[in-house]
Design an enzyme around this catalytic site. Structure first.
Site, PDB file in Angstrom:
ATOM      1  N   HIS A 190      -2.664  -7.225   2.804  1.00 60.38           N
ATOM      2  CA  HIS A 190      -2.537  -7.761   4.171  1.00 60.38           C
ATOM      3  C   HIS A 190      -3.537  -7.185   5.165  1.00 60.38           C
ATOM      4  O   HIS A 190      -3.570  -7.594   6.329  1.00 60.38           O
ATOM      5  CB  HIS A 190      -1.092  -7.631   4.683  1.00 60.38           C
ATOM      6  CG  HIS A 190      -0.667  -6.277   5.155  1.00 60.38           C
ATOM      7  ND1 HIS A 190      -0.689  -5.921   6.485  1.00 60.38           N
ATOM      8  CD2 HIS A 190      -0.178  -5.209   4.489  1.00 60.38           C
ATOM      9  CE1 HIS A 190      -0.217  -4.677   6.608  1.00 60.38           C
ATOM     10  NE2 HIS A 190       0.094  -4.221   5.409  1.00 60.38           N
ATOM     11  N   GLN A 247      -7.558   0.570   4.009  1.00 58.38           N
ATOM     12  CA  GLN A 247      -8.389   0.024   5.096  1.00 58.38           C
ATOM     13  C   GLN A 247      -9.809  -0.282   4.645  1.00 58.38           C
ATOM     14  O   GLN A 247     -10.518  -1.024   5.313  1.00 58.38           O
ATOM     15  CB  GLN A 247      -8.457   1.034   6.256  1.00 58.38           C
ATOM     16  CG  GLN A 247      -7.141   1.255   6.973  1.00 58.38           C
ATOM     17  CD  GLN A 247      -6.713   0.091   7.857  1.00 58.38           C
ATOM     18  OE1 GLN A 247      -7.519  -0.763   8.231  1.00 58.38           O
ATOM     19  NE2 GLN A 247      -5.438   0.031   8.196  1.00 58.38           N
ATOM     20  N   SER A 277      -4.012  -2.703  -0.323  1.00 57.29           N
ATOM     21  CA  SER A 277      -2.987  -3.594   0.235  1.00 57.29           C
ATOM     22  C   SER A 277      -3.645  -4.892   0.673  1.00 57.29           C
ATOM     23  O   SER A 277      -4.682  -4.865   1.348  1.00 57.29           O
ATOM     24  CB  SER A 277      -2.320  -2.911   1.429  1.00 57.29           C
ATOM     25  OG  SER A 277      -1.323  -3.739   1.948  1.00 57.29           O
ATOM     26  N   THR A 289       9.502  -8.046 -11.771  1.00 54.39           N
ATOM     27  CA  THR A 289       8.822  -9.323 -12.005  1.00 54.39           C
ATOM     28  C   THR A 289       7.660  -9.453 -11.034  1.00 54.39           C
ATOM     29  O   THR A 289       7.832  -9.277  -9.824  1.00 54.39           O
ATOM     30  CB  THR A 289       9.819 -10.489 -11.811  1.00 54.39           C
ATOM     31  OG1 THR A 289      10.889 -10.294 -12.731  1.00 54.39           O
ATOM     32  CG2 THR A 289       9.151 -11.837 -12.050  1.00 54.39           C
ATOM     33  N   CYS A 319       2.797   1.815  12.642  1.00 52.14           N
ATOM     34  CA  CYS A 319       4.100   2.411  12.337  1.00 52.14           C
ATOM     35  C   CYS A 319       4.474   3.482  13.343  1.00 52.14           C
ATOM     36  O   CYS A 319       5.641   3.726  13.579  1.00 52.14           O
ATOM     37  CB  CYS A 319       4.115   2.982  10.922  1.00 52.14           C
ATOM     38  SG  CYS A 319       2.848   4.194  10.660  1.00 52.14           S
ATOM     39  N   GLY A 361       0.827  -1.211   0.000  1.00 48.50           N
ATOM     40  CA  GLY A 361       0.000   0.000   0.000  1.00 48.50           C
ATOM     41  C   GLY A 361       0.858   1.258   0.000  1.00 48.50           C
ATOM     42  O   GLY A 361       0.524   2.257  -0.641  1.00 48.50           O
TER      43      GLY A 361
END
Ligand code: PLP
Length: 400
Positions: free
Chosen positions: A207, A185, A205, A243, A331, A75
């Site tokens: 995860h 989110q 994202s 890749t 974070c 993200g």
């Protein structure tokens, strides 16, 4: 019982466990189908087909054409690419060098916008109101004729508030600016269709929705000015070289499919559990409140202020009881700075220090919530009793 009694994960906004069905879908692309999707022989073509099927599935879910969706590494990369690469090209082509972002963006947007401001752009950081919402009329007050890009997140990662994207995108477009949203989110948790919302770019994202870490996505509406952040072999329609992570792309698509399949029931269940958390805490412990309580919020998300307690101290004591929660975004939780999100909605610094973010998800049970509500009050009482200023500032302890 000696040692830890339970293990209760309540930090789904930080990351989510990978769903076993997602693991099953991705594993073959790490073992037998390991080919490089750019290779022309059979093994490569298998990878290519899986990659394109994943892209088509995700694009269809958000209302995009397959070539409007590119896979990224996370993200953060999607946010960086959108904010920097769109702004730079719009500035060059149209001489629009003004960028607007909200003050409670994730740092992936905020720091990137600040970088632009140090590189010949003008930046306006727009504060949300106390309700945790960026209001269209407030945005209208700061968008200018030379604004190139407006970026406002779809849902906030700390307080969970859902933003009025359609209205915000309309305000940006009325002035000829483009609109990007960080939907990391939001995707899979609330309806998200790029055409209904009228947005030009969006970041995702895997995860945050039971997929693996290290796989992201970027929606770029056709003809959105853009230049690649990563240059190289020209993969992803020449917009993101490298890749491709085929297993990650397959996992992202599977994760999103599962989110959509169970969306309605999960939204209802997690809203009920979220409200139980908030009501349970504010109804039992004095001097507590729920942030942005009256605003539309993501199912499962509660951000609580517990006066007279340090968020980090509560976090560690809850961890001792097997409960994982957060004091803010993951974070920033390693720093002791108060959350920029809470400060942006007008929360005083000393109150922001007592914040607890409780985010629930697919594997949270009613019992988990009840366990949390049983464990928290004595922790709060103990911490307050050790705080010499508590009684003087806020009055006495825990409700009977
Ligand atoms: N944007 C928001 C709103 C987030 O919550 C996060 C993750 O915490 C990110 C961006 C960054 O995503 P990633 O961890 O995939 O880089």
């Amino acid at each position: 019982m000696i040692g830890m009694e339970r293990s209760v994960y309540m930090d789904y906004a930080a990351t989510t466990p990978v769903d076993e069905r997602v693991v099953d879908a991705m594993l073959p692309y790490m073992s037998e189908h390991y080919g490089n999707p750019s290779s022309l022989y059979t093994l490569g073509r298998e990878g290519y087909r899986a990659l394109e099927a994943a892209r088509e599935s995700i694009a269809a879910t958000i209302g995009a054409a397959p070539n409007e969706f590119i896979f990224t590494g996370c993200g953060t990369e999607s946010d960086n690419a959108a904010v920097v690469c769109i702004s730079q090209v719009v500035a060059e082509r149209k001489n629009r060098r003004h960028v607007v972002v909200s003050a409670f963006e994730h740092h992936a947007v905020l720091r990137t916008a600040e970088w632009l401001a140090k590189n010949d752009f003008e930046l306006t950081v727009l504060k949300p109101r106390e309700d945790g919402i960026i209001h269209a009329e407030d945005l209208a007050g700061v968008v200018r004729d030379d604004t190139g890009l407006v970026s406002v997140m779809a849902a906030n990662n700390e307080i969970g508030t859902i933003q009025p994207l359609k209205d915000l995108a309309d305000v940006a477009h009325a002035k000829g600016a483009l609109f990007h949203t960080d939907a990391v989110q939001a995707l899979g948790k609330i309806p998200f269709d790029v055409n209904d919302l009228g947005i030009d770019a969006a970041s995702f994202s895997a995860h945050k929705m039971y997929g693996p870490k290290g796989v992201g996505g970027l929606y770029l509406r056709k003809n959105t000015p853009f230049r690649p952040l990563l240059m190289g072999g020209g993969q992803e329609f020449k917009k993101r070289s490298g890749t491709q992570n085929v297993a990650g792309a397959v996992a992202f698509a599977k994760a999103l499919e599962l989110m959509i399949e169970t969306h309605a029931e999960e939204a209802e269940r997690l809203t009920r559990l979220r409200d139980r958390v908030a009501d349970g805490v504010t109804g039992t412990i004095v001097n507590t409140r729920l942030n942005a309580s009256g605003s539309p919020r993501l199912p499962g998300y509660s951000n609580l202020i517990i006066l007279g307690c340090e968020g980090e101290a509560m976090l560690l004591q809850l961890d001792n009881k097997g409960i994982a929660v957060s004091t803010g975004s993951a974070c920033s939780s390693s720093s002791l700075e108060p959350s920029h999100v809470l400060l942006s909605i007008g929360c005083p610094v000393e109150e922001a220090h007592g914040s607890l973010r409780v985010t629930l998800g697919r594997f949270t049970t009613d019992e988990d919530v009840e366990y949390f509500l049983e464990v928290l009050p004595p922790i709060v009482e103990r911490l307050r009793s050790m705080n010499p200023l508590y009684d003087r500032m806020y009055g006495s302890g825990v409700k009977a």
